[in-house]
Design a protein around this motif. Sequence first.
Motif, short mmCIF file in Angstrom:
data_model
loop_
_atom_site.label_atom_id
_atom_site.label_comp_id
_atom_site.label_asym_id
_atom_site.label_seq_id
_atom_site.Cartn_x
_atom_site.Cartn_y
_atom_site.Cartn_z
N ILE A 109 -5.65 -38.46 53.53
CA ILE A 109 -6.03 -39.01 52.24
C ILE A 109 -7.02 -40.13 52.57
N GLY A 110 -8.25 -39.99 52.11
CA GLY A 110 -9.29 -40.89 52.59
C GLY A 110 -9.41 -40.72 54.10
N ASN A 111 -9.33 -41.82 54.86
CA ASN A 111 -9.42 -41.72 56.32
C ASN A 111 -8.05 -41.89 56.98
N LEU A 112 -6.97 -41.68 56.20
CA LEU A 112 -5.63 -41.91 56.73
C LEU A 112 -4.84 -40.61 56.84
N ASN A 113 -4.08 -40.48 57.93
CA ASN A 113 -3.23 -39.31 58.10
C ASN A 113 -2.02 -39.38 57.16
N VAL A 114 -1.68 -38.23 56.60
CA VAL A 114 -0.50 -38.13 55.73
C VAL A 114 0.59 -37.43 56.53
N THR A 115 1.81 -38.01 56.56
CA THR A 115 2.89 -37.37 57.31
C THR A 115 3.94 -36.75 56.40
N SER A 116 3.98 -37.14 55.12
CA SER A 116 4.96 -36.54 54.20
C SER A 116 4.62 -36.93 52.76
N ILE A 117 4.88 -36.00 51.83
CA ILE A 117 4.72 -36.30 50.40
C ILE A 117 6.00 -35.89 49.70
N SER A 118 6.63 -36.81 48.97
CA SER A 118 7.87 -36.44 48.27
C SER A 118 7.61 -36.34 46.78
N MET A 119 8.34 -35.42 46.13
CA MET A 119 8.21 -35.26 44.68
C MET A 119 8.91 -36.40 43.95
N GLU A 120 9.67 -37.20 44.67
CA GLU A 120 10.31 -38.38 44.07
C GLU A 120 9.34 -39.56 43.99
N GLY A 121 8.13 -39.39 44.51
CA GLY A 121 7.12 -40.42 44.29
C GLY A 121 6.78 -41.27 45.50
N GLU A 122 6.98 -40.71 46.71
CA GLU A 122 6.55 -41.46 47.90
C GLU A 122 5.60 -40.61 48.72
N ILE A 123 4.74 -41.29 49.46
CA ILE A 123 3.85 -40.60 50.39
C ILE A 123 3.80 -41.45 51.67
N ASP A 124 4.07 -40.80 52.80
CA ASP A 124 4.09 -41.51 54.08
C ASP A 124 2.73 -41.31 54.76
N ILE A 125 2.16 -42.41 55.21
CA ILE A 125 0.85 -42.34 55.87
C ILE A 125 0.88 -43.16 57.15
N GLN A 126 -0.19 -43.02 57.93
CA GLN A 126 -0.42 -43.88 59.09
C GLN A 126 -1.54 -44.83 58.72
N ILE A 127 -1.29 -46.13 58.78
CA ILE A 127 -2.33 -47.09 58.43
C ILE A 127 -2.80 -47.84 59.67
N TYR A 128 -4.05 -48.29 59.63
CA TYR A 128 -4.61 -48.97 60.79
C TYR A 128 -3.95 -50.32 61.04
N ASN A 129 -3.91 -50.67 62.32
CA ASN A 129 -3.42 -51.93 62.82
C ASN A 129 -4.63 -52.86 62.91
N SER A 130 -4.52 -54.09 62.41
CA SER A 130 -5.61 -55.05 62.61
C SER A 130 -5.41 -55.71 63.96
N ILE A 131 -6.30 -55.43 64.90
CA ILE A 131 -6.15 -55.88 66.29
C ILE A 131 -7.27 -56.86 66.61
N ASP A 132 -6.88 -58.07 67.04
CA ASP A 132 -7.86 -59.12 67.36
C ASP A 132 -7.64 -59.55 68.80
N CYS A 133 -8.45 -59.00 69.71
CA CYS A 133 -8.23 -59.22 71.15
C CYS A 133 -9.28 -60.15 71.76
N TYR A 134 -8.88 -60.76 72.88
CA TYR A 134 -9.74 -61.71 73.60
C TYR A 134 -9.77 -61.36 75.08
N GLU A 135 -10.90 -61.70 75.72
CA GLU A 135 -10.97 -61.58 77.17
C GLU A 135 -10.33 -62.82 77.77
N GLU A 136 -10.07 -62.78 79.09
CA GLU A 136 -9.42 -63.92 79.74
C GLU A 136 -10.21 -65.22 79.54
N SER A 137 -11.53 -65.09 79.47
CA SER A 137 -12.41 -66.26 79.27
C SER A 137 -12.28 -66.83 77.86
#
Length: 318
Positions: free
Chosen positions: A81-109
């Motif tokens: 759905i859009g750019n996200l993977n869908v892992t399950s859709i329920s008729m009770e009104g839920e949809i399971d997706i994989q959402i991106y992690n916001s990752i903020d990394c630094y070098e040793e310096s």
Amino acid sequence: MGFLGMLMQVIRVGVILSATMAAAAIAFPIALPECPDICGKVKIPYPYGTTEGCYLNDTAIFGYYFINCTTNTNGQPQPMIGNLNVTSISMEGEIDIQIYNSIDCYEESGRSLPKKTPTLNLPSFTVSATKNKFVAVGCDTYAYLNGYLNDQPFTIGCLSYCQNISNVVNGTCSGIGCCEIQIPEGLKNVDFTAYSFNGNHTKVWDFNPCSFAFIVQEDKFNFSSGYLTSLRNNLTLPMVLDWTIGNETCKVAQNKANYICGANTTCSDLNNGSGYRCKCKDGYEGNPYLEQGCQGIYSIYLQIYKTKIKERNTITIF
Ligand SMILES: *[C@@H]1O[C@H](CO)[C@@H](O)[C@H](O)[C@H]1NC(C)=O
Ligand SMILES: *[C@@H]1O[C@H](CO)[C@@H](O)[C@H](O)[C@H]1NC(C)=O
Ligand SMILES: *[C@@H]1O[C@H](CO)[C@@H](O)[C@H](O)[C@H]1NC(C)=O
Ligand SMILES: *[C@@H]1O[C@H](CO)[C@@H](O)[C@H](O)[C@H]1NC(C)=O
Ligand SMILES: *[C@@H]1O[C@H](CO)[C@@H](O)[C@H](O)[C@H]1NC(C)=O
Ligand SMILES: *[C@@H]1O[C@H](CO)[C@@H](O)[C@H](O)[C@H]1NC(C)=O
Ligand SMILES: *[C@@H]1O[C@H](CO)[C@@H](O)[C@H](O)[C@H]1NC(C)=O
Ligand SMILES: *[C@@H]1O[C@H](CO)[C@@H](O)[C@H](O)[C@H]1NC(C)=O
Ligand SMILES: *[C@@H]1O[C@H](CO)[C@@H](O)[C@H](O)[C@H]1NC(C)=O
Ligand SMILES: *[C@@H]1O[C@H](CO)[C@@H](O)[C@H](O)[C@H]1NC(C)=O
Ligand SMILES: *[C@@H]1O[C@H](CO)[C@@H](O)[C@H](O)[C@H]1NC(C)=O
């Protein structure tokens, strides 16, 4: 033979099934006729659909019900759905997706590496307040979650600052190395970003070179100190969305031509302005979003009876 007689027969041939088991045993249609109802391992119930004419697309109903059944790198079907993977859709009104992690990394310096702000801009969904948490992980970390509640923008946040990994406790996200907050009810159109408090992670770099922020399904996340480094490899995380039809209440929608709940259903509201849901009445099973999707448990028993008789007739001689 009367219906009761048939039922007795069913019991005589030894078929003892509860109503729910019976419903599960019969594959009632979940998609529109002639429409695919599965993509890979994920069932696609209407109003969702993968091809034109198979999903709800009424411009007067404000929503998003198209599932893009793509092919992944292994050649397997992958619903998105859009750019996200869908892992399950329920008729009770839920949809399971994989959402991106916001990752903020630094070098040793202390030099900062590029980072992303994940967004979820799908107006027919709200972030499930009961199933998810907003989490920030790191020892030099804060994070913001922006979103809309009743069309009003707002921001919430999480902060974690620590100097020694020995203070970090496994199994709890209690503020040291991991901060979590509840998701407010009715949250839509979110984005979130992780930041370094000091701006360079240098004090904690040897055990925590990155800050992380994400929305995650609560029962699929159990914090441990290893996550201070390893979450760098979890580019996406599981989360749960609530889905509804449109943005009106049942009362308003029921008087309109495009009201979607089928026969033998009830309608329920989520939050004001977040749309409605359909449910089969007691004694009925199936997809309440199809015109005749809810089937009586009796007729399901009848179908089981007929298939059992057919099976018996092919194996035993009277
Ligand atoms: C919905 O249908 C309209 C035309 O009726 C089309 O322009 C639009 O792209 C469709 N939307 C989706 C999500 O398929
Ligand atoms: C479905 O996803 C594929 C691959 O990401 C993309 O190329 C295609 O445009 C998408 N289709 C629609 C209708 O959005
Ligand atoms: C979606 O799933 C595929 C495997 O089917 C995986 O390769 C890909 O990285 C996933 N993408 C996202 C955005 O989660
Ligand atoms: C971290 O804590 C451990 C155990 O309490 C201690 O031995 C170590 O010196 C501390 N490290 C730093 C950098 O303070
Ligand atoms: C979470 O992890 C801790 C150890 O890291 C473990 O003791 C605990 O049982 C786990 N909890 C769940 C719910 O898996
Ligand atoms: C890291 O940030 C702190 C405070 O913001 C600053 O005092 C320090 O000089 C910075 N270190 C490096 C290596 O950039
Ligand atoms: C992160 O990825 C690893 C390896 O794929 C996986 O075992 C783990 O469950 C993921 N963590 C979360 C919180 O999803
Ligand atoms: C916490 O879990 C990590 C693995 O994620 C492990 O390396 C570490 O020893 C554990 N710490 C404690 C205090 O149990
Ligand atoms: C179920 O729906 C059918 C068709 O609309 C209707 O005739 C019947 O009365 C309904 N049953 C109940 C219990 O509402
Ligand atoms: C829903 O919200 C609108 C304004 O946002 C308000 O006028 C209406 O009374 C509310 N309806 C209910 C049932 O709370
Ligand atoms: C529903 O969404 C439409 C389209 O965005 C908007 O014009 C309308 O005001 C919304 N209605 C409610 C009750 O929020």
